[in-house]
Design a protein around this motif. Structure first.
Motif, PDB file in Angstrom:
ATOM      1  N   GLY A  71     -17.396  44.859   4.783  1.00 54.95           N
ATOM      2  CA  GLY A  71     -18.297  46.091   4.211  1.00 54.95           C
ATOM      3  C   GLY A  71     -17.715  47.403   4.597  1.00 54.95           C
ATOM      4  O   GLY A  71     -17.881  48.451   3.791  1.00 54.95           O
ATOM      5  N   CYS A  72     -16.376  47.523   5.411  1.00 55.72           N
ATOM      6  CA  CYS A  72     -16.258  49.093   5.813  1.00 55.72           C
ATOM      7  C   CYS A  72     -14.757  48.598   6.342  1.00 55.72           C
ATOM      8  O   CYS A  72     -14.169  47.534   6.750  1.00 55.72           O
ATOM      9  CB  CYS A  72     -16.787  49.632   6.791  1.00 55.72           C
ATOM     10  N   CYS A 118     -20.713  43.627  11.913  1.00 52.31           N
ATOM     11  CA  CYS A 118     -19.950  44.922  12.143  1.00 52.31           C
ATOM     12  C   CYS A 118     -21.104  45.942  12.932  1.00 52.31           C
ATOM     13  O   CYS A 118     -22.064  46.550  12.351  1.00 52.31           O
ATOM     14  CB  CYS A 118     -19.659  45.502  10.907  1.00 52.31           C
ATOM     15  N   CYS A 153     -13.748  43.435   8.679  1.00 46.33           N
ATOM     16  CA  CYS A 153     -15.175  43.569   8.041  1.00 46.33           C
ATOM     17  C   CYS A 153     -15.043  43.747   6.593  1.00 46.33           C
ATOM     18  O   CYS A 153     -14.135  44.404   6.094  1.00 46.33           O
ATOM     19  CB  CYS A 153     -15.674  44.849   8.445  1.00 46.33           C
ATOM     20  N   ASN A 175     -20.505  49.014  13.193  1.00 44.31           N
ATOM     21  CA  ASN A 175     -20.224  50.020  12.334  1.00 44.31           C
ATOM     22  C   ASN A 175     -20.923  50.196  11.283  1.00 44.31           C
ATOM     23  O   ASN A 175     -21.726  51.274  10.847  1.00 44.31           O
ATOM     24  CB  ASN A 175     -18.544  50.335  11.823  1.00 44.31           C
ATOM     25  N   CYS A 176     -21.123  49.204  10.317  1.00 45.12           N
ATOM     26  CA  CYS A 176     -21.914  49.183   9.119  1.00 45.12           C
ATOM     27  C   CYS A 176     -22.951  48.193   9.218  1.00 45.12           C
ATOM     28  O   CYS A 176     -23.669  48.009   7.996  1.00 45.12           O
ATOM     29  CB  CYS A 176     -20.924  49.148   7.921  1.00 45.12           C
ATOM     30  N   GLY A 183     -14.064  48.604  10.519  1.00 49.79           N
ATOM     31  CA  GLY A 183     -15.064  47.623  11.148  1.00 49.79           C
ATOM     32  C   GLY A 183     -14.975  47.404  12.719  1.00 49.79           C
ATOM     33  O   GLY A 183     -14.002  47.306  13.058  1.00 49.79           O
TER      34      GLY A 183
HETATM   35 ZN   LIG Z   1     -18.247  47.130   8.760  1.00 51.37          ZN
END
Ligand SMILES: [Zn+2]
Lengths: 141, 397
Positions: free
Chosen positions: A49-50, A33, A47, A35-36, A53
């Motif tokens: 994680g976020c 990702c 994603c 972003n994260c 994403g």
């Molecule tokens: Zn992410």
């Protein structure tokens, strides 16, 4: 009668089809990702994680470490019953993905495999794709 | 500390046969077990207003089982998380009863895995699939046993755990099985070669199935089933047998994570939730009914549930600590003989509740003196990849 073959993945499964398409080019594709920074493996469209994403595909080097394994002595599967003893393993790619695969290229799986050993990717060729397997690393460490 | 008295197990039955020779169906096992469990409680079909079902009898389980039993439940719950489903069902029944949605809950299980000759442990793990995880895993030829063996290998690597230590679990469980006539009959019917108490040497010298797990560290594949009746306090007080209260529960999942620790299971989340709700600690537990698909399952789960610190399970189980006749050493393990030596038709979770209840009633064949508190911990799915955990803490009055 044909010899029994290894069970092969579907190349039309929604999430993993891009990974399997990559294997035909002998590329080990995984997602990260933007972003994260979360590494996503197995592949997905979202994603984990976020929620905003922005996933990009990357290609792993093939350098890996053996996380854990078992040497299978008994299987009733038509293909694998003839492969025993063989090593099933969780393998950590240098870039982060952990994959279930086989350790190959050893003369005796009962003696030549150990947790923490360095591995490298080896492709087993099939018609529609290649299967990622791992052999002991030839790089000096 | 005042403990919850929201719902209690009031009726139980374990289907006695482990080999029905293809002459009884899973549905029939469920219904027969339900009727006997209801009679055990002094209740009848018409008292049941809630059913909990893992769907092993077929599709649309809530609907089909209501019709098959001939019930008109007002609560239907079909949670399926493999072998841990029944701990989830007990938790959800307790919750539904507390909320006033149900008064008498019925949990049933039936399986003819042995008669169907299912090679659960060493069969192939499915095949290519439209599920992404299965579509990644199928090519590697991982058997169920190899999956758990990979946890054992990593545990050995990180903590120095030995096969001899893992064997303690098989030895204690077999000792308990030899006191249980149904377990002995099970081993006879399933044609175990050597039906007797075992030693550590027996276990580590038995055939290697998937390194480092030996034959005597693997559960049997039986037919079987059972039923549990859970009731509200006002019902429980009037049942035939003393109530066994559901004091706390916890749920969790675990799946492969990049860089994750395979030796720590979902029990590390579900256990503390259950203990906190029950207001008790692991040191107070008299009986530990822990899903023993394999020796390593028990070792990892005992650690994760807090009976000893992570990594110390091997040393902790040494010296026969898990036997039923050593109460000062901590809880007795799987006093019915477990999945290793008594009953494992695929989803063993219900038997954990059944034997924990027998112990707290004083009805076990390996009775722990004055047992007051028990834990039932189910593990569904596969310990070395994706699994669900359900923890239940039970207490007598
Ligand atoms: Zn992410």
């Amino acid at each position: 009668m044909n010899d029994p073959v290894r069970p092969l993945p579907r190349t039309d499964e929604f999430d993993t089809q891009e990974f399997w398409a990559g294997t035909k080019e002998k590329e080990f594709r995984y997602q990260q990702c933007r972003n994260c920074d979360t590494v996503i493996f197995y592949a997905r469209r979202h994603c984990t994680g976020c929620v905003d994403g922005d996933l990009e595909w990357k290609i792993a080097s093939g350098r890996a470490t053996l996380y854990t394994y078992s040497v299978v002595r008994q299987s009733y599967h038509p293909f694998f019953r003839n492969q025993v003893p063989y090593a099933v393993a969780w393998i950590d790619l240098e870039e982060g993905p952990r994959i279930l695969s086989n350790v190959v290229g050893v003369s005796d799986p009962l003696k030549d495999i150990h947790i923490g050993m360095r591995l490298e990717l080896e492709w087993e060729e099939h018609d529609a794709l290649c299967i990622p397997l791992f052999r002991p690393s030839t790089e000096s460490s | 500390m005042s403990q919850k008295r929201d719902a209690a197990i009031v009726g139980i039955h374990e289907y006695p046969s482990r080999d029905v020779e293809g002459e009884v169906s899973p549905l029939q096992i469920k219904a027969e077990s339900a009727a006997i469990a209801l009679a055990d409680a002094g209740l009848t079909w018409s008292d049941v207003d809630a059913i909990y079902d893992a769907g092993e009898g077929g599709g649309m389980a809530g609907l089909t089982m209501a019709e098959y039993f001939g019930l008109s439940p007002r609560v239907i719950n079909t949670t399926n998380v493999g072998g841990s489903s029944y701990e989830y069902h007990a938790a959800h029944a307790s919750r539904d009863i507390k909320a006033g949605k149900a008064r008498v809950a019925l949990l049933t299980y039936g399986s003819t895995a042995h008669s169907n000759a299912r090679a659960i442990g060493v069969g192939g793990r499915g095949g290519a699939s439209m599920h992404p995880a299965e579509n990644m895993d199928a090519y590697a030829g991982m058997t169920l046993i190899a999956n758990y063996a990979m946890v054992a290998h990593r545990h050995m690597h990180e903590y120095g755990t030995t096969s001899e230590q893992l064997a303690e679990i098989s030895v204690a469980t077999r000792m308990h099985a030899m006191r249980n006539p149904e377990a002995v009959k099970a081993m006879e019917d399933l044609e175990f070669l050597d039906i007797r108490e075992t030693t550590i040497a027996d276990v580590v010298n038995s055939r290697m199935i998937a390194d480092p797990l030996h034959l005597l560290e693997c559960c049997m594949i039986s037919d079987g089933g059972g039923a549990v009746v859970i009731a509200a306090p006002e019902v429980a007080r009037n049942c035939k047998k003393p109530p066994v209260w559901i004091l706390g529960s916890g749920e969790a999942t675990k799946y492969p994570m990049n860089g994750g620790d395979i030796t720590t299971s979902a029990a590390a989340q579900s256990g503390p939730l259950a203990f906190a709700e029950a207001g008790v600690t692991p040191a107070e537990i008299d009986v530990a009914m822990i899903y023993d698909s394999f020796s390593i399952t028990v070792l990892a789960l005992l650690e994760d549930l807090g009976f000893c610190p992570k990594g110390e399970g091997g040393r902790w189980v040494e010296g026969g600590r898990l036997r039923f006749d050593r109460p000062s050493d901590g809880p007795a393990l799987n006093t019915d003989g477990g999945g290793l030596s008594s009953n494992h038709p695929g989803m063993r979770g219900i038997f954990l509740l059944l034997e924990a209840t027998r112990q707290l009633r004083g009805e076990s064949t390996a009775q722990v003196a004055d047992a007051k508190l028990a834990i039932a911990h189910g593990n569904g799915g596969m310990l070395g990849s994706r699994h669900a955990a359900g923890t239940i803490i039970l207490g007598s009055d």
